[in-house]
Scaffold this motif. Structure first.
Motif, PDB file in Angstrom:
ATOM      1  N   TYR A   7      -3.129   4.306   5.530  1.00 17.00           N
ATOM      2  CA  TYR A   7      -2.880   3.369   4.445  1.00 17.00           C
ATOM      3  C   TYR A   7      -3.437   3.838   3.107  1.00 17.00           C
ATOM      4  O   TYR A   7      -3.207   3.219   2.080  1.00 17.00           O
ATOM      5  CB  TYR A   7      -3.477   1.995   4.763  1.00 17.00           C
ATOM      6  CG  TYR A   7      -2.770   1.255   5.853  1.00 17.00           C
ATOM      7  CD1 TYR A   7      -1.425   1.460   6.095  1.00 17.00           C
ATOM      8  CD2 TYR A   7      -3.436   0.332   6.635  1.00 17.00           C
ATOM      9  CE1 TYR A   7      -0.766   0.779   7.096  1.00 17.00           C
ATOM     10  CE2 TYR A   7      -2.792  -0.364   7.633  1.00 17.00           C
ATOM     11  CZ  TYR A   7      -1.462  -0.133   7.863  1.00 17.00           C
ATOM     12  OH  TYR A   7      -0.820  -0.820   8.849  1.00 17.00           O
ATOM     13  N   GLY A   8      -4.249   4.880   3.136  1.00 18.11           N
ATOM     14  CA  GLY A   8      -4.777   5.379   1.876  1.00 18.11           C
ATOM     15  C   GLY A   8      -5.982   4.624   1.381  1.00 18.11           C
ATOM     16  O   GLY A   8      -6.141   4.397   0.187  1.00 18.11           O
TER      17      GLY A   8
ATOM     18  N   THR B 285      -9.418   3.852  -0.064  1.00 13.51           N
ATOM     19  CA  THR B 285     -10.115   4.660  -1.053  1.00 13.51           C
ATOM     20  C   THR B 285     -11.573   4.278  -1.197  1.00 13.51           C
ATOM     21  O   THR B 285     -12.272   4.790  -2.048  1.00 13.51           O
ATOM     22  CB  THR B 285      -9.446   4.494  -2.434  1.00 13.51           C
ATOM     23  OG1 THR B 285      -9.397   3.106  -2.747  1.00 13.51           O
ATOM     24  CG2 THR B 285      -8.062   5.085  -2.428  1.00 13.51           C
TER      25      THR B 285
ATOM     26  N   ASP C  53      -2.367  13.494   3.538  1.00 11.16           N
ATOM     27  CA  ASP C  53      -2.866  13.877   2.215  1.00 11.16           C
ATOM     28  C   ASP C  53      -1.771  14.571   1.404  1.00 11.16           C
ATOM     29  O   ASP C  53      -1.617  14.325   0.204  1.00 11.16           O
ATOM     30  CB  ASP C  53      -4.080  14.806   2.346  1.00 11.16           C
ATOM     31  CG  ASP C  53      -5.362  14.049   2.695  1.00 11.16           C
ATOM     32  OD1 ASP C  53      -5.333  12.799   2.645  1.00 11.16           O
ATOM     33  OD2 ASP C  53      -6.372  14.704   3.005  1.00 11.16           O
TER      34      ASP C  53
ATOM     35  N   ALA D 209       0.583  12.078   0.122  1.00  8.75           N
ATOM     36  CA  ALA D 209       0.013  11.345  -1.010  1.00  8.75           C
ATOM     37  C   ALA D 209       0.094  12.189  -2.282  1.00  8.75           C
ATOM     38  O   ALA D 209       0.472  11.696  -3.351  1.00  8.75           O
ATOM     39  CB  ALA D 209      -1.434  10.964  -0.714  1.00  8.75           C
TER      40      ALA D 209
ATOM     41  N   ARG E  63      -1.809   7.013  -8.385  1.00  6.13           N
ATOM     42  CA  ARG E  63      -2.578   6.813  -7.158  1.00  6.13           C
ATOM     43  C   ARG E  63      -1.935   5.763  -6.266  1.00  6.13           C
ATOM     44  O   ARG E  63      -1.898   5.906  -5.043  1.00  6.13           O
ATOM     45  CB  ARG E  63      -4.028   6.458  -7.481  1.00  6.13           C
ATOM     46  CG  ARG E  63      -4.874   7.704  -7.756  1.00  6.13           C
ATOM     47  CD  ARG E  63      -6.293   7.356  -8.065  1.00  6.13           C
ATOM     48  NE  ARG E  63      -6.385   6.735  -9.388  1.00  6.13           N
ATOM     49  CZ  ARG E  63      -7.084   5.631  -9.635  1.00  6.13           C
ATOM     50  NH1 ARG E  63      -7.763   5.051  -8.657  1.00  6.13           N
ATOM     51  NH2 ARG E  63      -7.115   5.140 -10.845  1.00  6.13           N
TER      52      ARG E  63
ATOM     53  N   ARG F 103      -0.629   6.296  -2.440  1.00  6.88           N
ATOM     54  CA  ARG F 103      -0.881   5.458  -1.269  1.00  6.88           C
ATOM     55  C   ARG F 103       0.419   5.069  -0.591  1.00  6.88           C
ATOM     56  O   ARG F 103       0.528   5.015   0.623  1.00  6.88           O
ATOM     57  CB  ARG F 103      -1.662   4.203  -1.668  1.00  6.88           C
ATOM     58  CG  ARG F 103      -3.118   4.447  -1.976  1.00  6.88           C
ATOM     59  CD  ARG F 103      -3.885   3.146  -2.010  1.00  6.88           C
ATOM     60  NE  ARG F 103      -3.415   2.230  -3.032  1.00  6.88           N
ATOM     61  CZ  ARG F 103      -3.788   2.265  -4.305  1.00  6.88           C
ATOM     62  NH1 ARG F 103      -4.653   3.168  -4.706  1.00  6.88           N
ATOM     63  NH2 ARG F 103      -3.315   1.406  -5.170  1.00  6.88           N
TER      64      ARG F 103
ATOM     65  N   ARG G 279       1.938   8.199   1.150  1.00 10.19           N
ATOM     66  CA  ARG G 279       1.088   8.493   2.306  1.00 10.19           C
ATOM     67  C   ARG G 279       1.495   7.606   3.482  1.00 10.19           C
ATOM     68  O   ARG G 279       1.703   8.074   4.603  1.00 10.19           O
ATOM     69  CB  ARG G 279      -0.370   8.225   1.942  1.00 10.19           C
ATOM     70  CG  ARG G 279      -1.346   8.283   3.107  1.00 10.19           C
ATOM     71  CD  ARG G 279      -2.714   7.766   2.690  1.00 10.19           C
ATOM     72  NE  ARG G 279      -3.322   8.610   1.671  1.00 10.19           N
ATOM     73  CZ  ARG G 279      -4.097   9.662   1.928  1.00 10.19           C
ATOM     74  NH1 ARG G 279      -4.368   9.964   3.169  1.00 10.19           N
ATOM     75  NH2 ARG G 279      -4.603  10.363   0.948  1.00 10.19           N
ATOM     76  N   ASN G 280       1.624   6.333   3.204  1.00 16.57           N
ATOM     77  CA  ASN G 280       2.001   5.407   4.258  1.00 16.57           C
ATOM     78  C   ASN G 280       3.461   5.577   4.663  1.00 16.57           C
ATOM     79  O   ASN G 280       3.825   5.416   5.822  1.00 16.57           O
ATOM     80  CB  ASN G 280       1.745   3.978   3.795  1.00 16.57           C
ATOM     81  CG  ASN G 280       2.116   2.957   4.860  1.00 16.57           C
ATOM     82  OD1 ASN G 280       3.111   2.255   4.738  1.00 16.57           O
ATOM     83  ND2 ASN G 280       1.342   2.895   5.922  1.00 16.57           N
TER      84      ASN G 280
END
Length: 560
Positions: free
Chosen positions: A383-384, A386, A409, A412, A466, A470, A473-474
DNA sequence: AGTTTCGGCGCC
DNA sequence: AAAGGGCGCCGAAACT
């Protein structure tokens, strides 16, 4: 050996059909007939129907008891192909695709569904977009060529065909409906909410809780109005930014307990209460409208009735017909298993090659047996996350499963840099919106003033970028999981074809089959086999297993 | 008045 | 210091 035919509805309610050769080109004369259902029924040898749109055609076939084995939905394929080609903004209708081929003006897509409750389904409204069969066939032939040009042509073909299978499953679910006991539902509501008062006012239990909240504050407070609650807390000397559960929950104030209880029950009342029952349940069936591939990740959505958000307590009302059972099947730890398959991380594949609890295995390798921490770390990676413990745990995860973490990564980073990101089968996330859109506003950052300074400096990504990271990434995990789930559904549907069993519910990684009690054992096996087959078809040969927890029950609520 | 957005929470 | 992804739904609030 597939026997493929194309079909186009005509303006006059009739239909045009034509046989297709192995190359996808017409292999015989174009025929005109008066009745679509008869046209299909009279050709039982046809294994795949190529048509513009399943929601346009299939419901009327189902209404007359006609089912098809397979189909190819041209407009869904167009959407997937355009996305893959990095052209997701272009109109996706078959008419638009044809106009692009012929070099004419490209018509915009018909407006998407109208807003507001009670609105008619958009899917059944697109009547102005009929395309003669000749035009449809041109688009189809072109799409077959575009599959060849995809990054992985075989996967792309698998993607469009499984998406098409998904549209069939969705239409059949919409036709069948989910068995629903209105009587049980009312019992649950009465137990939770108390009597229902005439005139649509709050039921008894909610009124009592509202009184308790007011008493705790020493003044009249409406718990359903966030602004009122924030004012009330301020009056008690407690500053809160919102009335979200996570913010209110830890406060030391006598109003908290009744307030949280109120919110929980209020939610049931407004979203799944008596009026929901009246609106959505008829003749013992809840009929939401499932739509395959309704999201960018490939997950399904439903329109009407919140079918994918049925609260656990309300599942008591999902009850099999007499003599029938519900086979409720839930994929175990689907997302990390999918991550293992797409990243080919040796360690994670080995862990995912066992059917036993994956989080437990991960915890033993990287978290001294702390399963909860392992689960948080894996989900945080996907899920990223942070901040918090997730970040620290991510480092432990990376040491043991470097390829898996690198995979997300990379996704992302690709998102942050504005590159396209694809699922395993090639579903592609649309490129980022304009800078300053959405996310900056959510963060309270004014658009325009300092947008340049905020982003794109080395080593520091903007808020937008960013958030984008996320998302991508997901996307690769959630979307590849959706790839797999579609193939699983398609295989399961085929297994059920010879049975009385009917697929009645699908929710991302969970499926419910309604079947005669005597078929339940066969269905359970079919689900296991479908899951493993889907794993091999989607991801190729990997050690990764895709186990399901299955339960044969009369009531959905008894499944867990 | 009608339409869109917000706040909150349900599910995965 | 920190805002984890995807959805739908409802009434209220805000807008036109």
């Amino acid at each position: 050996m597939t026997d493929r035919w194309a079909l186009a509805l005509a303006e006059d309610g009739g239909v045009e059909v034509a046989p297709l050769g192995p190359d996808g080109l017409p292999a015989g004369p174009l025929l005109r007939e008066s009745d679509p259902a008869r046209a299909v029924r009279s050709r039982p040898e046809v294994t795949r129907w190529v048509w513009r749109s399943t929601p346009e055609v299939y419901p009327r076939l189902l209404a007359t008891g006609v089912r098809v084995e397979r189909c190819y939905d041209i407009e869904d394929a167009e959407t997937l192909l355009l996305g893959h080609e990095g052209r997701s903004g272009e109109p996706r209708s078959a008419a638009a695709a044809l106009a692009r081929l012929r070099g004419g003006p490209v018509p915009p897509d018909p407006r998407t569904r109208p807003a507001g409750p009670g609105a008619q389904s958009a899917l059944f409204e697109q009547s102005g977009t009929h395309l003669p069969l000749t035009g449809l066939l041109e688009v189809y032939a072109d799409q077959l060529r575009r599959h060849d040009k995809a990054e992985h042509p075989g996967r792309m073909r698998l993607l469009t065909s499984s998406e098409s299978a998904g549209t069939l499953v969705a239409a059949e679910m919409n036709h069948t409906g989910l068995p629903w006991s209105a009587e049980t539902h009312r019992e649950v509501l009465r137990g939770l909410l108390g009597e229902r008062y005439a005139g649509g006012g709050e039921p008894r239990r909610l009124a009592e809780l509202a009184d308790e909240v007011s008493a705790a504050f020493g003044r009249r407070v409406r718990p359903d109005l966030p602004a009122d609650v924030i004012r009330a807390f301020a009056g008690a000397g407690i500053k809160v930014r919102s009335t979200r559960r996570w913010e209110i929950g830890s406060l030391d104030h006598p109003a908290v307990a009744p307030l949280l209880e109120y919110k929980k029950l209020y939610r049931i009342w407004v979203a799944h209460g008596w009026s929901w029952l009246h609106d959505w349940v008829r003749d013992g069936r809840f009929r939401p409208e499932f739509q395959a591939g309704g999201t960018v990740t490939g997950r399904w959505v439903t329109h009407g009735g919140g079918a994918l958000q049925i609260p656990k307590v309300i599942r008591r009302a999902v009850v099999a017909d007499p003599g029938w059972r519900l086979v409720v099947a839930d994929a175990d730890q689907m997302e990390p298993r999918v991550l293992a398959a797409i990243s080919r991380d040796p360690g994670l594949m080995e862990v995912a090659g066992r059917e036993s609890d994956l989080y437990q295995s991960v915890s033993e390798r990287a978290f001294s047996g702390d399963r909860a921490q392992a689960k948080l770390a894996v989900l945080g990676a996907v899920y990223g996350q942070t901040s918090g413990d997730g970040l620290k745990n991510l480092a432990a995860l990376r040491r043991r499963f470097p390829l898996a973490v690198a995979y997300v990564d990379d996704a992302a980073r690709a998102g942050e840099e504005g590159r396209l990101v694809r699922t395993w089968l090639g579903r592609t996330c649309p490129p980022a919106g304009r800078p300053g859109e959405d996310v900056a506003e959510e963060a309270g950052i004014p658009i325009g003033s300092d947008a340049e300074e905020r982003g794109w400096t080395p080593g520091y990504a903007s808020t937008d970028a960013r958030a984008r990271g996320r998302f991508t990434r997901n996307f690769v995990v959630q979307g590849s999981a959706a790839d797999w789930a579609l193939l699983m559904l398609a295989a399961l549907r085929r297994s059920c074809a010879g049975l009385s069993a009917e697929l009645v519910f699908f929710q991302h990684d969970e499926v419910i089959v309604h079947c005669p009690a005597g078929e339940a054992g066969v269905v359970v096996s079919a689900i296991r086999e479908a899951a493993e087959l889907a794993g091999r078809l989607t991801f190729g040969e990997t050690p990764v297993r895709f186990p399901f927890s299955t339960a044969v029950v009369e009531c959905y609520a008894d499944a867990k």
